[in-house]
Design a protein around this motif. Structure first.
Motif, PDB file in Angstrom:
ATOM      1  N   THR A 119       0.731  -1.290   0.039  1.00 34.60           N
ATOM      2  CA  THR A 119       0.096   0.024   0.023  1.00 34.60           C
ATOM      3  C   THR A 119       0.808   1.207  -0.196  1.00 34.60           C
ATOM      4  O   THR A 119       2.126   1.173   0.185  1.00 34.60           O
ATOM      5  CB  THR A 119      -1.003   0.125   1.220  1.00 34.60           C
ATOM      6  N   VAL A 148      -3.429  12.304  -4.002  1.00 33.04           N
ATOM      7  CA  VAL A 148      -4.395  11.608  -3.183  1.00 33.04           C
ATOM      8  C   VAL A 148      -4.277  12.349  -1.776  1.00 33.04           C
ATOM      9  O   VAL A 148      -3.444  13.033  -1.575  1.00 33.04           O
ATOM     10  CB  VAL A 148      -4.146  10.207  -2.950  1.00 33.04           C
ATOM     11  N   ARG A 149      -5.180  12.108  -0.874  1.00 31.68           N
ATOM     12  CA  ARG A 149      -5.245  12.591   0.473  1.00 31.68           C
ATOM     13  C   ARG A 149      -4.435  11.727   1.592  1.00 31.68           C
ATOM     14  O   ARG A 149      -4.270  10.589   1.071  1.00 31.68           O
ATOM     15  CB  ARG A 149      -6.728  12.722   1.090  1.00 31.68           C
ATOM     16  N   ASP A 185      -5.621  10.590   3.920  1.00 31.36           N
ATOM     17  CA  ASP A 185      -6.368   9.538   4.617  1.00 31.36           C
ATOM     18  C   ASP A 185      -6.896   8.513   3.486  1.00 31.36           C
ATOM     19  O   ASP A 185      -7.568   7.655   3.832  1.00 31.36           O
ATOM     20  CB  ASP A 185      -7.586  10.135   5.079  1.00 31.36           C
ATOM     21  N   GLU A 186      -5.870   8.539   2.328  1.00 40.14           N
ATOM     22  CA  GLU A 186      -6.064   7.502   1.496  1.00 40.14           C
ATOM     23  C   GLU A 186      -4.936   6.543   1.197  1.00 40.14           C
ATOM     24  O   GLU A 186      -4.458   5.979   0.313  1.00 40.14           O
ATOM     25  CB  GLU A 186      -6.355   8.257   0.033  1.00 40.14           C
ATOM     26  N   ILE A 210      -4.363   2.684  -0.260  1.00 39.79           N
ATOM     27  CA  ILE A 210      -4.585   2.549  -1.669  1.00 39.79           C
ATOM     28  C   ILE A 210      -3.515   1.533  -2.046  1.00 39.79           C
ATOM     29  O   ILE A 210      -2.292   1.768  -1.726  1.00 39.79           O
ATOM     30  CB  ILE A 210      -4.371   3.684  -2.626  1.00 39.79           C
ATOM     31  N   THR A 217      -4.891   1.538  -8.139  1.00 39.44           N
ATOM     32  CA  THR A 217      -5.013   2.751  -8.332  1.00 39.44           C
ATOM     33  C   THR A 217      -6.073   3.183  -9.219  1.00 39.44           C
ATOM     34  O   THR A 217      -6.765   4.228  -9.149  1.00 39.44           O
ATOM     35  CB  THR A 217      -3.642   3.637  -8.933  1.00 39.44           C
ATOM     36  N   ALA A 259      -9.181   3.285  -7.392  1.00 40.93           N
ATOM     37  CA  ALA A 259      -9.236   4.648  -6.637  1.00 40.93           C
ATOM     38  C   ALA A 259      -9.495   5.765  -7.298  1.00 40.93           C
ATOM     39  O   ALA A 259      -9.408   6.690  -6.622  1.00 40.93           O
ATOM     40  CB  ALA A 259      -8.032   4.524  -5.427  1.00 40.93           C
ATOM     41  N   ARG A 295     -10.285  16.074  -5.176  1.00 41.36           N
ATOM     42  CA  ARG A 295      -9.705  15.214  -4.119  1.00 41.36           C
ATOM     43  C   ARG A 295      -9.295  15.971  -2.760  1.00 41.36           C
ATOM     44  O   ARG A 295      -9.751  15.601  -1.645  1.00 41.36           O
ATOM     45  CB  ARG A 295      -8.776  14.203  -4.408  1.00 41.36           C
TER      46      ARG A 295
END
Lengths: 605, 286
Positions: A458, A485-486, A488-489, A492, A499, A502, A600
């Motif tokens: 990940t 991406v954030r 909190d992601e 992934i 990806t 996502a 995002r």
């Protein structure tokens, strides 16, 4: 073709630079002084036109020796190669590293791209511009591929031979020292320092980086080198393609096309000759894995290219290497020469009756040349503009012939496929993304560098490995053409399918972490400027769209909410047309990162 | 006797455009098929005497299964293809392309573009007054034709006509990159220092009037150019034995321009300096 040349004459130095590449001219038709014999017969034209692909090396020869390309030098090169001066001028002005205006012999490229901006490139630039004397031309540059040592600067001093020096991480003093005295500047860090896992057990692609001497063919062989090629000769071309297909290997340059299918399609074309091209024009901001491979383990690429050529029936391979990678160029040139001298390249590779040789071509500062068809045009001596597809490269590629073009990392993966066998290789990673993958981690981490992980790890695991710092604000996946991406992601999975599910992309394996020290709108503006500068200008959506995108991002750099809504809507409309109607991937992806930041990360909200 | 070459017989292939079945000879482009079906697809960089460059992207259509839109001018029709020549997605891209062009280039002398801007509801002003434009001064460096690159959309047609597709003079090329790209001779010199042979075949294919004969340029500047008052007279060039067909454009009993029909089997619309520009003696009444 009735060519017209102006009256400008080359200087002795310029003439010598061109002649060093092409040899002395044979007649006045090629630029020598006129003799009586020249009046009776014309020769050279047709033969010279076949050498059009030497135009880019010729421009390099002049630029390397003098620092810029004058009218006289361009005219002489055109005479030597029977190239229309207008076309050669169009080619010379296409590349950022060439100048057709006089400039000092020393050019200092200071990277102002994402990782370096986050590491204080603005201050470095200001200091360097203030401190540089009249003998140094400072150029604000897109990503130099030294992100693990940001901020970075590259000095190139024209002469015979051309000298280069890298300052990374650069201070104002170090960068100016590199520019004023490239010979006495401190030696660049060895590539192994860019691989935090160097020497660890369980590495596949990076296992030799930092372990073998990159200059020694014997060392390479002592560490398992050239066993894959012997396997390949035992399997035969069809067997190699079968293994690569069964392994599930897909292209690592960003497009993720199945490599075996590409090889099979080219191998089965009746037109001859077939070509192999290795795309080492690694220019995606944040990407430096191919550089580390070429600097740390150059023979593996030579071996992998030999295997690929054997499989597809090519006898000539081109390695198109980024112009901003002087050390990778030196190491690859050395490796190719050594391999040739020892019979690993040449008319009879390993006594197996297979002929193959590698020609190295140097890029000259153009992101677009990483696009496969633009790269063909660049090698052939034309402007590096993408061609329209179809026809695809496997049908009509380099010089109009069936061509396989693969990224460095893709090719290097072929070695473990052949040594461990397709089933064992396919067992690494996930079902649909097989094998090991290299990730270029940079930005707000304690241990930036190239990491090798099996597909399926990940994002969080990778960042943990690299020592991600506090205050993580965003992660950019895939570089400027990728997406944010954030924090909190981080769950992934780093696979092509993961990806995609996502709603983002793996791209070429860039993972750039940003904390809150650099405002997001500034980063987006830098990305927009990058695409505006790097658009080749061929199609309208990209040529003008990237300009309009940058203008809109400029307007809203300090705005949010309703004040920015109008321009955000405008960006969406232009971005959609760029994605739908541009000729190539550059224009089609130029809006990705900005869109992901808006959707995002909630930029401008 | 005029011999019309028939070519090799070609098979017809079948596909659908906007739900209707289209039958076209093998090798036809989607644009050929759309035109045969009476659909109006806007084009700028496409030329009837040149190979498609597909740079302007105003002719894009939707092909089922394709990730992006495809240029109708260069994509060959394939059996079973499902093409949509209209629809929201296609109209959106065409509108943006027209807006991008009209906001950066002077399209005042581009035929038909005003109608397309209206048809696609394009609003080029939306990028604001500060939007970058080409803003180039017309270059008048010879007596025969003028290069006004403020009107240039970089369609590459002049480069192709000057190069290996027709004239083989290779006097011009695209120089620079991105928004800074321009058509130029080597070192951006005046035409008189270049390989230009003044055949004017670049002028003939220019879709925007960025290249125009000096005579037309001067008359437009003076406000006397009026195509509605012009008549066309077909004749044969008297200069040499090739016998190129000429179309004389006459306004107020004065020849104001010379062209050649694009479908003419001898010229394909091309002429030489004498045929295109050497007409003054005809009206030497003194």
């Amino acid at each position: 073709m009735d060519l017209h040349f102006g009256d400008s004459k080359p200087t002795d130095e310029e003439r010598a630079a061109v002649d060093a590449l092409l040899g002395p001219p044979e007649s006045s038709w090629e630029g020598a002084d006129r003799t009586d014999a020249d009046l009776r017969w014309a020769r050279g034209g047709r033969a010279a036109r076949d050498r059009r692909d030497l135009l880019l090396p010729g421009l390099h020869a002049v630029n390397d020796r003098i620092g810029w390309i004058s009218e006289g030098a361009l005219g002489y090169l055109c005479r030597r190669l029977t190239v229309p001066p207008a076309e050669a001028y169009g080619v010379a002005t296409f590349y950022a590293m060439f100048s057709v205006e006089p400039r000092p012999a020393t050019v200092l490229h200071v990277c102002t791209d994402l990782a370096c901006t986050a590491a204080g490139a603005a201050g470095l630039c200001a200091g360097v511009e203030k401190g540089a004397g009249p003998g140094v031309h400072v150029e604000r540059s897109p990503c130099l591929g030294l992100c693990e040592r940001a901020p970075a600067a590259l000095a190139i001093r024209a002469g015979d031979p051309v000298r280069t020096a890298v300052a990374a991480p650069a201070t104002v003093t170090a960068a100016l020292l590199a520019a004023t005295a490239p010979d006495s500047a401190p030696e660049e860090d060895p590539p192994a320092l860019a691989v935090p896992q160097a020497g660890q057990e369980g590495l596949t692609l990076l296992r030799r980086v930092g372990v073998v001497d990159p200059a020694s063919l014997d060392d390479y062989r002592a560490n398992g080198g050239y066993t894959a090629l012997r396997h390949a000769f035992a399997l035969g071309p069809a067997g190699v393609i079968r293994e690569v297909t069964d392994s599930g290997l897909v292209g690592r340059g960003g497009a993720a096309f199945p490599t075996g299918r590409k090889w099979q399609a080219t191998a089965s074309r009746p037109e001859q000759p077939h070509h192999l091209v290795c795309n080492a024009d690694e220019s995606e901001p944040g990407t430096f894995k191919d550089r580390v491979l070429m600097e740390g383990d150059p023979y593996s690429l030579v071996e992998a290219m030999t295997i690929a050529a054997y499989a597809i029936g090519a006898h000539r391979g081109h390695l198109y290497l980024r112009g901003e990678y002087p050390r990778a160029l030196a190491r690859m040139e050395h490796a190719v020469a050594q391999a040739r001298a020892r019979g690993f390249l040449g008319a009879d590779v390993l006594g197996q009756g297979f002929a193959f040789d590698i020609e190295i071509r140097r890029g000259a500062g153009a992101y677009i040349c990483g696009e496969e068809t633009a790269l063909f045009n660049s090698i052939e001596g034309y402007r590096g503009e993408p061609r329209s597809k179809p026809p695809f490269p496997v049908e009509q590629g380099l010089f109009g012939r069936p061509t396989v073009e693969n990224n460095v990392e893709t090719l290097v993966n072929v070695l473990p496929i052949l040594t461990m066998g397709a089933p064992a290789y396919a067992a690494i990673g996930t079902e649909r993304s097989t094998g090991p993958k290299l990730f270029c981690v940079s930005g707000s981490v304690d241990r930036p560098g190239v990491y090798e992980l099996p597909f399926g790890a990940t994002l969080g695991e990778l960042l943990q490995l690299a020592g991600v710092r506090e205050n993580l604000r965003a992660v950019l996946l895939g570089g400027a053409a990728g997406g944010f991406v954030r924090p909190d992601e981080l769950g992934i999975p780093l696979t092509f399918e993961g990806t995609r599910e996502a709603g983002t992309t793996l791209g070429s394996g860039v993972v750039m972490a940003f904390d809150d020290s650099v405002p997001l709108p500034e980063l987006l503006l830098r990305i927009a400027r990058f695409f505006r500068d790097e658009s080749c200008g061929q199609c309208v959506p990209c040529r003008v769209g990237t300009v309009r995108q940058e203008e809109a991002l400029h307007r809203i750099v300090a705005r949010t909410g309703a004040d920015a809504a109008g321009d955000v809507a405008l960006l969406r409309e232009v971005g959609r047309a760029m994605r739908d109607a541009s000729i190539c991937g550059l224009g089609q992806t130029a809006w990705n990162a900005v869109e992901s930041a808006i959707d995002r990360l909630g930029a401008y909200r | 006797m005029t011999v019309t070459p028939l070519g090799i017989p070609r098979r017809l292939l079948e596909f659908t455009i906007d739900g209707e079945v289209a039958r076209v000879p093998e090798g036809s482009t989607i644009l050929d098929a759309c035109r045969a079906a009476g659909k109006d697809v806007p084009t700028l960089c496409e030329g009837d005497t040149l190979r498609p460059k597909n740079a302007c992207r105003v002719c894009v259509v939707e092909v089922e299964g394709a990730r992006t839109l495809v240029p109708a001018c260069s994509r060959k029709a394939e059996p079973g293809m499902v093409v949509r020549s209209g629809g929201e997605r296609v109209r959106h891209s065409r509108r943006i392309v027209l807006e991008l062009l009209a906001s950066s280039v002077d399209l005042s002398t581009t035929p038909r573009v005003a109608g397309w801007l209206k048809e696609y509801e394009a609003k080029p002003d939306r990028f604001g007054p500060a939007a970058a434009r080409l803003d180039e001064e017309p270059r008048v460096d010879n007596d025969l034709y003028v290069r006004d690159y403020g009107k240039c959309i970089l369609c590459y047609k002049c480069v192709d006509a000057c190069g290996d597709q027709w004239q083989n003079s290779f006097a011009i090329s695209v120089a620079g990159r991105g928004f800074g790209a321009r058509i130029a001779v080597e070192h951006d010199a005046p035409l008189t220092d270049s390989a230009c042979v003044y055949c004017g075949n670049c002028v003939e294919v220019c879709p925007t009037g960025a290249l125009s004969p000096k005579r037309e340029f001067d008359m437009r500047a003076a406000g006397t150019w009026d195509e509605s008052r012009q008549t066309e007279t077909t004749t044969v060039c008297a200069y040499c034995g090739v016998g190129c067909t000429l179309t004389l454009h006459v306004q107020d009993n004065e020849i104001v321009g010379v062209t050649s029909p694009h479908d003419n089997p001898v010229t394909h619309g091309n002429l030489c300096i004498k045929g295109r520009f050497g007409y003054q003696h005809v009206q030497n009444r003194g």
